[in-house]
Design an enzyme around this catalytic site. Structure first.
Site, PDB file in Angstrom:
ATOM      1  N   GLY A   1       6.580  -2.062  -3.266  1.00 24.92           N
ATOM      2  CA  GLY A   1       6.024  -0.711  -3.220  1.00 24.92           C
ATOM      3  C   GLY A   1       6.666   0.153  -4.289  1.00 24.92           C
TER       4      GLY A   1
ATOM      5  N   PRO B   1       0.828  -1.217   0.000  1.00 26.82           N
ATOM      6  CA  PRO B   1       0.000   0.000   0.000  1.00 26.82           C
ATOM      7  C   PRO B   1       0.856   1.259   0.000  1.00 26.82           C
ATOM      8  CG  PRO B   1       0.002  -1.014   2.190  1.00 26.82           C
ATOM      9  CD  PRO B   1       0.727  -1.955   1.280  1.00 26.82           C
ATOM     10  N   MET B   2       0.478   2.231  -0.819  1.00 27.46           N
ATOM     11  CA  MET B   2       1.173   3.525  -0.804  1.00 27.46           C
ATOM     12  C   MET B   2       0.115   4.621  -0.896  1.00 27.46           C
ATOM     13  SD  MET B   2       4.595   2.825  -3.093  1.00 27.46           S
ATOM     14  CE  MET B   2       3.771   1.858  -4.341  1.00 27.46           C
TER      15      MET B   2
ATOM     16  N   ASN C   1       8.868  -7.309   2.858  1.00 24.61           N
ATOM     17  CA  ASN C   1       8.714  -6.028   2.170  1.00 24.61           C
ATOM     18  C   ASN C   1       9.938  -5.140   2.405  1.00 24.61           C
ATOM     19  OD1 ASN C   1       7.194  -2.974   2.985  1.00 24.61           O
ATOM     20  ND2 ASN C   1       7.297  -3.711   0.896  1.00 24.61           N
ATOM     21  N   GLY C   2      10.317  -4.456   1.327  1.00 21.70           N
ATOM     22  CA  GLY C   2      11.416  -3.492   1.408  1.00 21.70           C
ATOM     23  C   GLY C   2      12.492  -3.774   0.382  1.00 21.70           C
TER      24      GLY C   2
ATOM     25  N   GLN D   1      -6.982  -1.314   4.231  1.00 25.98           N
ATOM     26  CA  GLN D   1      -6.061  -1.064   5.343  1.00 25.98           C
ATOM     27  C   GLN D   1      -6.572   0.054   6.250  1.00 25.98           C
ATOM     28  OE1 GLN D   1      -2.133   0.985   5.316  1.00 25.98           O
ATOM     29  NE2 GLN D   1      -1.314  -1.032   5.809  1.00 25.98           N
TER      30      GLN D   1
ATOM     31  N   CYS E   1       3.294   2.666   9.595  1.00 21.92           N
ATOM     32  CA  CYS E   1       3.460   4.017   9.049  1.00 21.92           C
ATOM     33  C   CYS E   1       4.330   4.862   9.980  1.00 21.92           C
ATOM     34  CB  CYS E   1       2.109   4.695   8.850  1.00 21.92           C
ATOM     35  SG  CYS E   1       2.292   6.347   8.154  1.00 21.92           S
TER      36      CYS E   1
HETATM   37  C1  LIG Z   1       4.551   7.333  -0.749  1.00 19.79           C
HETATM   38  C2  LIG Z   1       4.389   6.129   0.149  1.00 19.79           C
HETATM   39  C3  LIG Z   1       3.172   5.903   0.763  1.00 19.79           C
HETATM   40  C4  LIG Z   1       3.021   4.799   1.630  1.00 19.79           C
HETATM   41  N1  LIG Z   1       1.791   4.559   2.195  1.00 19.79           N
HETATM   42  C5  LIG Z   1       1.607   3.458   2.969  1.00 19.79           C
HETATM   43  C6  LIG Z   1       0.318   3.127   3.491  1.00 19.79           C
HETATM   44  O1  LIG Z   1      -0.692   3.807   3.254  1.00 19.79           O
HETATM   45  N2  LIG Z   1       0.231   2.007   4.277  1.00 19.79           N
HETATM   46  C7  LIG Z   1       1.319   1.210   4.556  1.00 19.79           C
HETATM   47  O2  LIG Z   1       1.184   0.215   5.259  1.00 19.79           O
HETATM   48  N3  LIG Z   1       2.542   1.497   4.043  1.00 19.79           N
HETATM   49  C8  LIG Z   1       2.701   2.578   3.253  1.00 19.79           C
HETATM   50  N4  LIG Z   1       3.933   2.825   2.693  1.00 19.79           N
HETATM   51  C9  LIG Z   1       5.032   1.880   2.913  1.00 19.79           C
HETATM   52  C10 LIG Z   1       5.093   0.850   1.787  1.00 19.79           C
HETATM   53  O3  LIG Z   1       3.943   0.023   1.788  1.00 19.79           O
HETATM   54  C11 LIG Z   1       6.335  -0.050   1.936  1.00 19.79           C
HETATM   55  O4  LIG Z   1       6.281  -0.653   3.202  1.00 19.79           O
HETATM   56  C12 LIG Z   1       7.658   0.714   1.814  1.00 19.79           C
HETATM   57  O5  LIG Z   1       7.625   1.620   0.738  1.00 19.79           O
HETATM   58  C13 LIG Z   1       8.839  -0.257   1.639  1.00 19.79           C
HETATM   59  O6  LIG Z   1       8.658  -1.082   0.514  1.00 19.79           O
HETATM   60  P1  LIG Z   1       9.384  -0.759  -0.910  1.00 19.79           P
HETATM   61  O7  LIG Z   1      10.874  -0.714  -0.667  1.00 19.79           O
HETATM   62  O8  LIG Z   1       8.974  -1.912  -1.803  1.00 19.79           O
HETATM   63  O9  LIG Z   1       8.864   0.565  -1.372  1.00 19.79           O
HETATM   64  C14 LIG Z   1       4.104   3.921   1.853  1.00 19.79           C
HETATM   65  C15 LIG Z   1       5.326   4.158   1.210  1.00 19.79           C
HETATM   66  C16 LIG Z   1       5.478   5.239   0.360  1.00 19.79           C
HETATM   67  C17 LIG Z   1       6.800   5.459  -0.331  1.00 19.79           C
END
Ligand SMILES: Cc1cc2nc3c(=O)[nH]c(=O)nc-3n(C[C@H](O)[C@H](O)[C@H](O)COP(=O)(O)O)c2cc1C
Length: 328
Positions: free
Chosen positions: A221, A9-10, A197-198, A66, A97
């Site tokens: 993400g 989720p983003m 994740n990450g 979520q 978050c």
């Molecule tokens: C712009 C943005 C918005 C995000 N919004 C949420 C969210 O609404 N809920 C959540 O659980 N994580 C949120 N995240 C975290 C991502 O789900 C993820 O955990 C994080 O970006 C690491 O994964 P990645 O390296 O694949 O990006 C957000 C991340 C970004 C960059």
């Protein structure tokens, strides 16, 4: 069980239009942008902000909604109402978050500092719904408080049906490298499915993350920004098939399709504003893209944006970056 390949989720990004693109490319599960449990319960039902956050397209696959918050009762009531909409296949609870306005209200990753409350939230949501209840968490609050293993065990005991673990602490926000071995420790400590994740951005990082963590799946993400086909690339890697990066013309076609669908949903004016960041991700690494992005940001209609993007496509000089560098 086949490997879960989820879109993480983003907020402000993973709306129904973008999610559908990711599902088309092979993502198997997604989550809505985070929704305030209390806000949802108290806002007027026809308020656009919540309508847009909660809508889903029939073509989407498994979709969890979520929730974030800190009050077990609000969580339970919001989860029950959302389940009754019949749109979702799960309820996901945000315990990751890092944003100040969220942790300031004892929500998001602040819940990792209060495991007893986190456990109560899971219990109360479990009692309120029959859908699976999952939690998205981090490794802990900071380096001195990495409690992911004991926290995950407690959530499991409280009834959580699955976990997604972002391999960073709250204090790291999005900096540094995700600690995949630490995610693996969580996976080894519980029996429920764990999604890593990450920093998964392509086929090889996906395979490596699964190898290191031993997890049941991956959530991608930022690696999907401007490249929903990353799910096709990862699927190919999982199945041992070759993968050829799509041409830049596909990035342009996909961006324009996303823009058209968003305009049909939210109106051209809002879509034009919201699509700016997506246009910038779709054109990342293309020669001349910086200039075109400035012009796109001044454009008053999609017709103008289309002409700018098509011109960038015709310019044969550049090559689209196909790595995961297009991170905000
Ligand atoms: C712009 C943005 C918005 C995000 N919004 C949420 C969210 O609404 N809920 C959540 O659980 N994580 C949120 N995240 C975290 C991502 O789900 C993820 O955990 C994080 O970006 C690491 O994964 P990645 O390296 O694949 O990006 C957000 C991340 C970004 C960059």
């Amino acid at each position: 069980m086949s490997t879960i390949l989820a879109l993480a989720p983003m907020a402000g990004i993973t709306d129904q239009v973008f999610r559908r693109l990711c599902f088309e490319w092979g993502c198997s599960a997604a989550t809505t942008e985070m929704v305030s449990a209390q806000g949802f319960l108290t806002a007027p039902r026809d308020r656009n902000a919540y309508r847009f956050l909660l809508e889903r397209l029939p073509e989407e696959g498994d979709l969890s909604v979520q929730l974030f918050g800190s009050d077990p009762l609000y969580f339970a009531r919001a989860a029950a109402e959302l389940e009754a909409l019949g749109r979702y296949t799960g309820i996901d609870i945000n315990m990751g978050c890092p944003a100040q306005k969220v942790v300031g209200g004892q929500s998001g990753s602040a819940l990792m500092k209060d495991p007893a409350l986190a456990g109560k939230i899971v219990e109360s949501v479990k009692k309120a719904v029959s859908l699976p209840v999952t939690v998205k968490m981090r490794l802990g609050w900071d380096d001195a408080h990495k409690n992911a293993v004991s926290f995950a065990r407690l959530l499991e005991q409280s009834g959580a049906d699955g976990l997604t673990v972002h391999g960073r602490t709250r204090m790291q926000q999005y900096s540094g490298k995700a600690d995949w071995p630490a995610i693996g420790e969580v996976k080894a400590a519980v029996k429920i499915p764990v999604v890593a994740n990450g920093d998964v951005t392509d086929g090889s990082s996906a395979l490596e993350c699964l190898r290191v963590t031993g997890c049941d799946g991956l959530a991608v993400g930022r690696g999907a920004l401007g490249r929903p086909w990353v799910f096709g690339e990862i699927r190919a890697a999982l199945e041992g098939r070759p993968w050829e990066a799509p041409p830049f013309s596909l990035a342009v076609d996909t961006a324009l399709r996303q823009a058209r669908e968003m305009a049909a949903w939210k109106g051209e004016k809002s879509a034009l504003l919201e699509m700016r960041k997506h246009f910038s991700w779709y054109t990342f690494g293309r020669r001349g893209a910086a200039r075109v992005r400035t012009e796109i940001n001044r454009a008053a209609s999609f017709a103008e944006v289309e002409a700018l993007l098509r011109a960038l496509c015709d310019d044969s000089g550049g090559k689209k970056a196909e790595t995961g560098e297009n991170i905000p």
